[in-house]
Design a protein around this motif. Structure first.
Motif, PDB file in Angstrom:
ATOM      1  N   ASP A 136     -11.816 -26.904 -22.832  1.00  0.00           N
ATOM      2  CA  ASP A 136     -12.690 -28.552 -22.997  1.00  0.00           C
ATOM      3  C   ASP A 136     -13.975 -28.656 -23.098  1.00  0.00           C
ATOM      4  O   ASP A 136     -13.246 -29.664 -23.906  1.00  0.00           O
ATOM      5  CB  ASP A 136     -11.133 -28.484 -21.822  1.00  0.00           C
ATOM      6  CG  ASP A 136      -9.985 -28.056 -21.208  1.00  0.00           C
ATOM      7  OD1 ASP A 136      -9.649 -27.733 -22.465  1.00  0.00           O
ATOM      8  OD2 ASP A 136      -9.899 -28.555 -20.169  1.00  0.00           O
ATOM      9  N   ILE A 137     -14.650 -28.577 -22.617  1.00  0.00           N
ATOM     10  CA  ILE A 137     -15.852 -28.528 -22.931  1.00  0.00           C
ATOM     11  C   ILE A 137     -16.479 -28.434 -24.038  1.00  0.00           C
ATOM     12  O   ILE A 137     -16.757 -29.122 -24.741  1.00  0.00           O
ATOM     13  CB  ILE A 137     -17.051 -28.356 -21.616  1.00  0.00           C
ATOM     14  CG1 ILE A 137     -18.500 -29.213 -21.904  1.00  0.00           C
ATOM     15  CG2 ILE A 137     -17.506 -27.338 -22.099  1.00  0.00           C
ATOM     16  CD1 ILE A 137     -18.713 -29.563 -20.965  1.00  0.00           C
ATOM     17  N   LEU A 138     -16.200 -27.816 -24.853  1.00  0.00           N
ATOM     18  CA  LEU A 138     -16.632 -26.242 -26.507  1.00  0.00           C
ATOM     19  C   LEU A 138     -15.675 -27.870 -27.250  1.00  0.00           C
ATOM     20  O   LEU A 138     -16.093 -28.168 -28.139  1.00  0.00           O
ATOM     21  CB  LEU A 138     -15.953 -25.467 -26.489  1.00  0.00           C
ATOM     22  CG  LEU A 138     -16.353 -24.823 -28.096  1.00  0.00           C
ATOM     23  CD1 LEU A 138     -17.649 -24.925 -28.600  1.00  0.00           C
ATOM     24  CD2 LEU A 138     -15.511 -23.385 -27.671  1.00  0.00           C
ATOM     25  N   ASN A 139     -15.004 -27.599 -26.599  1.00  0.00           N
ATOM     26  CA  ASN A 139     -13.482 -29.302 -28.093  1.00  0.00           C
ATOM     27  C   ASN A 139     -14.488 -30.709 -27.922  1.00  0.00           C
ATOM     28  O   ASN A 139     -14.409 -31.032 -28.915  1.00  0.00           O
ATOM     29  CB  ASN A 139     -12.172 -29.119 -27.634  1.00  0.00           C
ATOM     30  CG  ASN A 139     -11.502 -27.874 -27.631  1.00  0.00           C
ATOM     31  OD1 ASN A 139     -11.773 -27.147 -28.461  1.00  0.00           O
ATOM     32  ND2 ASN A 139     -10.617 -27.794 -27.194  1.00  0.00           N
ATOM     33  N   LYS A 140     -14.185 -30.991 -26.420  1.00  0.00           N
ATOM     34  CA  LYS A 140     -15.194 -32.708 -25.847  1.00  0.00           C
ATOM     35  C   LYS A 140     -16.290 -32.789 -27.168  1.00  0.00           C
ATOM     36  O   LYS A 140     -16.382 -33.388 -27.882  1.00  0.00           O
ATOM     37  CB  LYS A 140     -15.257 -32.094 -24.295  1.00  0.00           C
ATOM     38  CG  LYS A 140     -16.266 -33.864 -24.431  1.00  0.00           C
ATOM     39  CD  LYS A 140     -14.655 -35.083 -24.115  1.00  0.00           C
ATOM     40  CE  LYS A 140     -15.323 -36.355 -24.242  1.00  0.00           C
ATOM     41  NZ  LYS A 140     -14.473 -36.732 -24.777  1.00  0.00           N
ATOM     42  N   ILE A 141     -17.359 -31.660 -27.096  1.00  0.00           N
ATOM     43  CA  ILE A 141     -18.598 -31.317 -27.675  1.00  0.00           C
ATOM     44  C   ILE A 141     -18.544 -31.336 -29.258  1.00  0.00           C
ATOM     45  O   ILE A 141     -19.308 -32.062 -29.352  1.00  0.00           O
ATOM     46  CB  ILE A 141     -19.841 -31.076 -27.046  1.00  0.00           C
ATOM     47  CG1 ILE A 141     -21.004 -30.846 -27.027  1.00  0.00           C
ATOM     48  CG2 ILE A 141     -19.732 -29.054 -27.143  1.00  0.00           C
ATOM     49  CD1 ILE A 141     -22.129 -30.496 -26.556  1.00  0.00           C
ATOM     50  N   VAL A 142     -17.998 -30.622 -29.843  1.00  0.00           N
ATOM     51  CA  VAL A 142     -17.738 -31.035 -30.854  1.00  0.00           C
ATOM     52  C   VAL A 142     -17.323 -32.142 -31.911  1.00  0.00           C
ATOM     53  O   VAL A 142     -17.501 -32.737 -32.581  1.00  0.00           O
ATOM     54  CB  VAL A 142     -16.132 -29.341 -31.345  1.00  0.00           C
ATOM     55  CG1 VAL A 142     -16.241 -29.372 -32.524  1.00  0.00           C
ATOM     56  CG2 VAL A 142     -16.896 -28.209 -31.328  1.00  0.00           C
TER      57      VAL A 142
END
Length: 711
Positions: A517-523
């Protein structure tokens, strides 16, 4: 390679600073200042236009060459301090009286006599529909609300009811936000309060964001404008529009970001010293320390850097009463509307010492100097430091020692002391106040004073850092380009995001999900996926899962102005930092561009009668930057193919056991230019699946260095 630049703009209370950095070499191309345009029709955006036109025209920079542009702003902080916020209406949703009570937030006092006005309506879940929502919105508008907050019980698990309210509000042309957009933590009251504060900032921030975005487009810059966050990272304007509260205290965060990125500081206490205040923050293991921010004495779910501020700085004035120095500060020359005595442009022939009250209700024992033409000057810490000759000639805070000594000689004479005695006593008094806060930070974050370094930044860095360090027997360093470190921090900041999620006894799937979730968010926020570094932490006491991610938009942090050193030079850097001879170093590991050394240290025993030996493990990169200094630690080198099995065996061997079960050591991995921090996970079962994801792209023969640290 085509020219590419990064532009940082720091909008301060007095000045707006701009800086241009070469994206490839890290070289600073230009530095400029203009007065902040608070009262312009375009607001602070007018000053940003001035800065951009000036630095781009004078340095022949085309809009196409700008690959990154960001600005730090004090607007959210100032809005809260000044009460310049929009009234907020809450629509609480739930099935119980408790939900109604916890979504009912009273007016929040932001400063003495200044309030954030809040109104409240509650809809029982069984009655929730578009009709009842619009009825509630009507009542809130009648009560004066300009922004709607939807706050539902358990919205962190199911946000559909909050989203329904937001949709209704937006259809009516209203600003709206909700609890689940701000935090995924349980705690309905704190989540609602945080959302209310966030909502109150939206109209003002939207206005400024629009004007600033227009400026960037008019100049022709295609790169998306990024805004500094309170945790030291940056975020896109799209995110600012939803969560302006994250920019609160971002002005303080910019300097720390500069210390991390430009100064490459991995351990120490960073002191940003300006004219009116000093901001102190801990950097440990290359990370900044964060805490929950408070507004009007109320806790929020917003994370900000843990920065301690004191009214001690270059312009701090001196109080003298009954022939004794009674205090240093808190008033500064700026607030008293006096020039510094050391920066006088002419040599005075007659100096009279007088007392004043700088502001209404202040004590009348602040000392100033009046010269023959009637003009007056404040006695300041910068003046004391220059009188003692401790500021280098090429320093921003340097002034003629001769003129400074004339003023301090007269001050000392009035109270029966030499200029040196008077200036030294004043700096000691200031240092004692600052050191008391530093001691609190040392204790709270368990810093080893033997290795402590004070890193000075800001225009007045040299006024206090050197004296403070020598008084207390610790190391110090004045960061390069100290007066512009905040603006540099804005220009070089990484995209940053943090998710805190309430999860009881998280399993592997929970950890994988929050990581994804955080990877998708920061990208989605603009970070390049290949630059993103993620750490996941399990707080077993609070039942919270925490994921932190940081990534770059156009460059990798380690690529900037990298100067790779020979191994002999690296050893010398380690020995110098540890205060030992190179013969006390033993190389115990190497992987990619990382080296591990065991350092034998001697420490004095009780009453200095016995010498004790201890071993410190040091991790250093090929630039000579020390990344870790750990006692009770162990290093091993393996390959990616054998990593899982090696890690299982080593953590078993180096674990301790208690009534609560196995306590594994903190795990850090180093390979091929990347570091992986698994110190926040509490079992090997949690770590191994994440390692499989992180190391999936590597060849099996790739070397990996393992650092285990006893908790």
């Amino acid at each position: 390679m085509d020219k590419q630049v990064r532009i940082g703009i720091d909008v301060g209370g007095t000045y707006t600073d701009g800086i241009v950095i070469d994206n490839h070499s890290g070289e600073i191309i230009a530095k400029e200042k203009v007065l902040t345009t608070h009262y312009s029709k375009a607001g602070v955006a007018a000053g940003i236009t001035q800065i951009l036109n000036k630095i781009m025209t004078e340095n022949n920079i085309s809009p196409q060459e700008v690959v990154f542009i960001a600005h730090g702003t004090t607007q959210a902080t100032n809005a809260l301090l000044e009460g310049d916020v929009a009234p907020v209406g809450i629509i609480g949703i739930g099935e119980s009286k408790r939900a109604e009570q916890e979504t009912r937030i009273e007016n929040i006092e932001l400063a003495q006599g200044r309030y954030l006005r809040v109104s409240h309506e509650f809809i029982h879940l069984k009655d929730l529909n578009n009709h009842t929502i619009n009825e509630a919105i009507d009542k809130l508008i009648e009560a004066g609300a300009q922004v709607i907050v939807a706050s539902a019980a358990y919205s962190v698990e199911n946000p559909e009811y909050e989203l329904q309210v937001i949709e209704c509000a937006k259809e009516r042309g209203l600003y709206a936000t909700s609890g689940h957009e701000i935090s995924e933590l349980y705690g309905l009251r704190v989540r609602t309060r945080t959302s209310v504060i966030n909502a109150s900032l939206i109209p003002k921030m939207m206005e400024t964001a629009y004007m600033t975005e227009t400026v960037i487009k008019e100049v022709g810059i295609k790169s998306e404008l990024m805004i500094m966050r309170a945790d030291g990272g940056v975020m896109s304007l799209k995110e600012v529009r939803k969560r302006p509260i994250l920019t609160m205290l971002s002005g303080l965060a910019a300097g720390v970001a500069g210390a991390l990125m430009y100064g490459k500081i991995t351990e120490g206490i960073f002191l940003e010293i300006g004219g009116t205040s000093i901001d102190m923050s801990v950097i440990k293991d290359g990370k900044v320390m964060v805490k929950n921010a408070s507004v009007g004495n109320y806790k929020t779910y917003i994370k900000s850097l843990d920065i301690r501020t004191l009214a001690i700085a270059g312009g701090t004035m001196v109080r003298v009463n009954d022939n004794e120095i009674v205090d240093v500060g808190p008033r500064s020359a700026h607030l008293a509307k006096k020039d510094y005595e050391c920066f006088i442009s002419k040599t005075p022939h007659e100096i009279k010492v007088k007392h004043i009250s700088p502001m209404k209700d202040d004590p009348g024992d602040y000392v100033i100097a009046e010269i023959e033409d009637g003009s007056t000057y404040a006695f300041t810490l910068a003046g004391a430091a220059n009188a003692l000759g401790i500021i280098p000639e090429d320093d921003y805070a340097y002034a003629s020692g001769q003129n400074a000594r004339l003023f301090w000689k007269e001050l000392g004479k009035k109270y029966g002391k030499t200029s040196k005695e008077m200036a030294t006593e004043v700096l000691k008094r200031a240092s004692e106040k600052v050191w008391a806060t530093i001691e609190d930070l040392i204790e709270e974050y368990e810093l080893d004073k033997d290795f402590l370094t004070l890193i000075g930044g800001g225009g007045s860095a040299s006024v206090l850092t050197t004296f403070l360090a020598k008084q207390n027997g610790v190391k110090y360093d004045i960061i390069e380009n100290a007066p512009y470190i905040s603006t540099i921090g804005v220009a070089m900041a990484m995209v940053r995001e943090r998710i805190e999620r309430s999860v009881v006894n998280p399993n592997t799937d929970d950890i994988k999900k929050i990581r994804n979730d955080i990877l998708n968010k920061i990208v989605s926020m603009g970070a390049l996926e290949e630059t993103v570094e993620i750490s996941v932490e399990v707080d077993t006491q609070k039942h919270i899962l925490i994921a932190t991610a940081m990534g770059a938009t156009e460059f990798k942090q380690q690529d900037l102005f990298t100067i790779k050193l020979a191994e002999e030079e690296i050893q010398s850097k380690v020995a110098e930092a540890m205060g030992v001879d190179t013969s006390n170093l033993a190389k115990v590991g190497e992987a990619g561009n990382f080296y591990g050394y065991s350092v034998e240290m001697k420490s004095k025993g009780w009453l200095h009668l016995f010498n004790k030996k201890k071993k410190i493990i040091v991790i250093v990169n090929d630039e000579g930057v020390i990344l870790q200094r750990k006692t009770d630690s162990f290093i091993a080198v393996t390959t990616k193919g054998e990593l899982r099995e090696t890690l299982k065996n080593l953590t078993e061997e180096h674990s301790s056991y208690s009534v609560s079960g196995q306590n594994i050591p903190s795990v850090y991995l180093y390979c091929k230019g990347r570091t992986f921090d698994y110190s926040g996970l509490v079992s090997v079962r949690q770590i191994l699946p994440i390692i499989d994801i992180d190391f999936n792209y590597m060849e099996n023969n790739e070397k990996v260095m393992i650092l285990l640290v006893k908790k």
